[in-house]
Design an enzyme around this catalytic site. Structure first.
Site, PDB file in Angstrom:
ATOM      1  N   ILE A 141       0.840  -1.204   0.000  1.00 24.44           N
ATOM      2  CA  ILE A 141       0.000   0.000   0.000  1.00 24.44           C
ATOM      3  C   ILE A 141       0.874   1.253   0.000  1.00 24.44           C
ATOM      4  O   ILE A 141       0.593   2.224  -0.714  1.00 24.44           O
ATOM      5  CB  ILE A 141      -0.968   0.001   1.207  1.00 24.44           C
ATOM      6  CG1 ILE A 141      -1.840  -1.259   1.188  1.00 24.44           C
ATOM      7  CG2 ILE A 141      -1.857   1.257   1.171  1.00 24.44           C
ATOM      8  CD1 ILE A 141      -2.709  -1.432   2.417  1.00 24.44           C
ATOM      9  N   PHE A 193       2.586   3.752   7.500  1.00 19.40           N
ATOM     10  CA  PHE A 193       2.153   2.492   6.883  1.00 19.40           C
ATOM     11  C   PHE A 193       2.960   1.299   7.400  1.00 19.40           C
ATOM     12  O   PHE A 193       2.496   0.161   7.306  1.00 19.40           O
ATOM     13  CB  PHE A 193       2.381   2.535   5.364  1.00 19.40           C
ATOM     14  CG  PHE A 193       1.522   3.508   4.607  1.00 19.40           C
ATOM     15  CD1 PHE A 193       0.317   3.107   4.051  1.00 19.40           C
ATOM     16  CD2 PHE A 193       1.921   4.817   4.413  1.00 19.40           C
ATOM     17  CE1 PHE A 193      -0.466   3.992   3.328  1.00 19.40           C
ATOM     18  CE2 PHE A 193       1.146   5.715   3.695  1.00 19.40           C
ATOM     19  CZ  PHE A 193      -0.052   5.298   3.147  1.00 19.40           C
ATOM     20  N   THR A 202      -6.295  -1.190  10.274  1.00 23.59           N
ATOM     21  CA  THR A 202      -7.046  -2.262   9.619  1.00 23.59           C
ATOM     22  C   THR A 202      -8.405  -2.502  10.282  1.00 23.59           C
ATOM     23  O   THR A 202      -8.588  -2.231  11.477  1.00 23.59           O
ATOM     24  CB  THR A 202      -6.211  -3.569   9.696  1.00 23.59           C
ATOM     25  OG1 THR A 202      -6.999  -4.660   9.261  1.00 23.59           O
ATOM     26  CG2 THR A 202      -5.741  -3.855  11.117  1.00 23.59           C
ATOM     27  N   ASP A 203      -9.320  -3.084   9.507  1.00 19.42           N
ATOM     28  CA  ASP A 203     -10.623  -3.473  10.079  1.00 19.42           C
ATOM     29  C   ASP A 203     -10.498  -4.679  11.011  1.00 19.42           C
ATOM     30  O   ASP A 203     -11.404  -4.976  11.790  1.00 19.42           O
ATOM     31  CB  ASP A 203     -11.641  -3.759   8.964  1.00 19.42           C
ATOM     32  CG  ASP A 203     -11.226  -4.860   7.998  1.00 19.42           C
ATOM     33  OD1 ASP A 203     -10.135  -5.439   8.163  1.00 19.42           O
ATOM     34  OD2 ASP A 203     -12.017  -5.149   7.057  1.00 19.42           O
ATOM     35  N   GLU A 204      -9.361  -5.388  10.932  1.00 16.97           N
ATOM     36  CA  GLU A 204      -9.236  -6.622  11.722  1.00 16.97           C
ATOM     37  C   GLU A 204      -9.226  -6.362  13.223  1.00 16.97           C
ATOM     38  O   GLU A 204      -9.443  -7.288  14.009  1.00 16.97           O
ATOM     39  CB  GLU A 204      -7.968  -7.389  11.321  1.00 16.97           C
ATOM     40  CG  GLU A 204      -7.963  -7.767   9.856  1.00 16.97           C
ATOM     41  CD  GLU A 204      -7.098  -8.970   9.522  1.00 16.97           C
ATOM     42  OE1 GLU A 204      -6.604  -9.645  10.439  1.00 16.97           O
ATOM     43  OE2 GLU A 204      -6.938  -9.239   8.331  1.00 16.97           O
ATOM     44  N   TYR A 258      -1.506 -10.592  14.676  1.00 14.12           N
ATOM     45  CA  TYR A 258      -1.426  -9.399  13.823  1.00 14.12           C
ATOM     46  C   TYR A 258      -2.446  -8.353  14.261  1.00 14.12           C
ATOM     47  O   TYR A 258      -2.111  -7.190  14.507  1.00 14.12           O
ATOM     48  CB  TYR A 258      -1.659  -9.776  12.347  1.00 14.12           C
ATOM     49  CG  TYR A 258      -1.984  -8.580  11.480  1.00 14.12           C
ATOM     50  CD1 TYR A 258      -1.009  -7.620  11.202  1.00 14.12           C
ATOM     51  CD2 TYR A 258      -3.274  -8.381  10.962  1.00 14.12           C
ATOM     52  CE1 TYR A 258      -1.301  -6.497  10.421  1.00 14.12           C
ATOM     53  CE2 TYR A 258      -3.565  -7.271  10.183  1.00 14.12           C
ATOM     54  CZ  TYR A 258      -2.580  -6.337   9.916  1.00 14.12           C
ATOM     55  OH  TYR A 258      -2.878  -5.227   9.154  1.00 14.12           O
ATOM     56  N   LYS A 272      -1.975  -4.573  15.835  1.00 17.45           N
ATOM     57  CA  LYS A 272      -2.496  -3.348  15.209  1.00 17.45           C
ATOM     58  C   LYS A 272      -3.459  -2.632  16.173  1.00 17.45           C
ATOM     59  O   LYS A 272      -3.481  -1.399  16.238  1.00 17.45           O
ATOM     60  CB  LYS A 272      -3.211  -3.669  13.887  1.00 17.45           C
ATOM     61  CG  LYS A 272      -2.298  -4.099  12.756  1.00 17.45           C
ATOM     62  CD  LYS A 272      -1.307  -3.030  12.293  1.00 17.45           C
ATOM     63  CE  LYS A 272      -1.953  -1.864  11.596  1.00 17.45           C
ATOM     64  NZ  LYS A 272      -0.921  -0.948  11.012  1.00 17.45           N
TER      65      LYS A 272
END
Ligand code: NAD
Ligand code: DAU
Length: 357
Positions: free
Chosen positions: A12, A80, A133-135, A159, A163
């Site tokens: 990204i 990022f 992230t949406d996670e 992960y 985040k």
């Protein structure tokens, strides 16, 4: 004016740097450790372009980050850099804690004294934009409403836990120290320069090599997919006009099961580069599930649409076609990534500049 980007040689990040420099003459200072996921080859078109200053280095290195801030006086920092692959985090969570948690902490602590010493207008104008992230929100049932910004944090993988921790640190540095932060939580990206360990590029690359297309579990896990340049445009909008301290969810309203994704990739390949043995679908193989595999992610991006008027430019149909075509047109990129040869290219083209700050 200058912006400082971390992780700008990744998937990204490199798309963002290319996208940014298509529309701006601002200098981009790009700090990246060049892990296995960092590939300066992605930025080959910027070779010799003075607007791109590449620095090989670690976000945990406070002295380095401090000196970059002093030297370049960026008006914004876009963060990022991360370890990004869920499967790798399951097999080896240590790197994720170091880069995603300690690295974000180190970055915030490098920025804080520098930012505090700025004059009042520069201090007010500065933005620390955290790319997340949406996670972090965990997993949804099939009938649950999509994730909105106030959804509870329920990360399930090393992960996503790392985040989530980084999101909390960024939030705390705003509330405690007043640092002007912005956070975006985005769904699954896809597009050019995506490392072929992730679902979509792995399926394209494996199919073309006649290898198995491994689908985890029953293949009915759902992800929301966004073409990478739409993520870049969302970040640009939030950076330009987002409210300080706010979180914006970014998504494409494109929920797909993994089976649908793999079947779509196979159908496009069958059309664009027919399988000599019939159809690439013959390669689909169901394999053991990912431990703790989140069932469904879905993003409610209405806040971003309502407040900033952002809309994705690509539909899933246009984005996935472009992506498959890009991989067909860039088999040299894939070969170099798989062989690690892009590191030789970096050494030949950047030499010492890639090795030192
Ligand atoms: P990526 O793995 O492709 O790239 C990460 C980059 O960070 C690489 O260039 C790597 O060299 C660099 N890096 C890693 N550790 C570093 C360190 N300690 N210091 C400096 N640089 C380091 O990741 P990506 O898919 O491009 O994701 C970028 C960001 O976007 C991440 O923060 C990720 O959590 C987030 N995100 C990704 C997605 C997605 O679908 N890929 C979706 C939402 C959010
Ligand atoms: O949701 C945003 C996240 O999307 C980002 O924060 C992560 O950095 C990014 O890697 C991505 O995470 P996922 O785990 O969703 O992406 P991945 O491509 O690894 O897997 C997508 C789905 O496909 C997931 O349900 C697991 C499944 N899968 C993946 C691979 C690699 C398979 O079925 N087979 C595979 O071989």
């Amino acid at each position: 004016m200058t912006i400082l980007v971390t992780g700008g040689a990744g998937f990204i990040g490199s798309n963002f740097v290319l996208d940014w420099l298509r529309g701006s003459d601002e200098t981009v200072v790009n700090l990246d450790a060049l892990t296995y996921a960092g590939n300066l080859r992605n930025l080959a078109s910027l070779q010799g372009d003075a607007r791109h200053v590449f620095v090989k280095g670690d976000i945990c290195d406070r002295a380095l980050v401090g000196s970059l801030l002093q030297t370049h006086q960026p008006r914004a920092l876009l963060h990022f850099a991360a370890e990004s692959h869920v499967d790798r985090s399951i097999h080896g969570p240590g790197d994720f804690m170091r880069t995603n948690v300690e690295g974000t902490f180190a970055l915030l602590e490098s920025v804080r004294p520098w930012w505090l010493a700025l004059d009042s207008s520069a201090k007010e104008a500065f933005r620390f934009h955290h790319v997340s992230t949406d996670e972090v929100y965990g997993s949804l049932g099939m009938d649950d409403a999509a994730f909105h910004e106030a959804h509870p944090y329920q990360p399930n993988s090393p992960y996503s836990a790392s985040k989530a921790a980084s999101d909390h640190l960024v939030r705390a540095w705003h509330h405690t120290y007043g640092l002007p932060v912005l956070t975006t939580n985005c769904s699954n990206n896809y597009g050019p320069y995506h490392f072929p360990e992730k679902l979509i590029p792995l399926m394209i690359v494996n199919a073309l090599a006649g290898k198995a297309l491994p689908i985890y579990g029953d293949g009915l896990n759902v992800r929301d997919w966004l073409y990478v340049t739409d993520h870049c445009s969302a970040i640009r909008e939030v950076l330009a006009r987002g409210r300080v301290g706010e979180v914006y969810n970014v998504g494409g309203w494109n929920e797909k099961t993994n089976r649908e994704i793999v079947e779509t990739v196979c159908a496009l390949l069958d059309e664009l580069k027919p399988d000599p043995a019939g159809s690439y679908r013959r390669l689909i193989t169901f394999v053991k599930d990912r431990p703790g595999h989140d069932r469904r992610y879905a993003i409610d991006a209405r806040k971003l649409e309502r407040e900033l008027g952002w809309r994705p430019a690509e539909t899933f149909e246009t984005g996935i076609r472009k992506t498959v075509q890009w991989y067909l047109d860039h088999t040299d990129w894939v070969t170099e990534v798989q062989s690690g040869a892009y590191r030789d290219w970096v050494q030949a083209n950047y030499g010492e500049r890639a090795a030192t700050a």
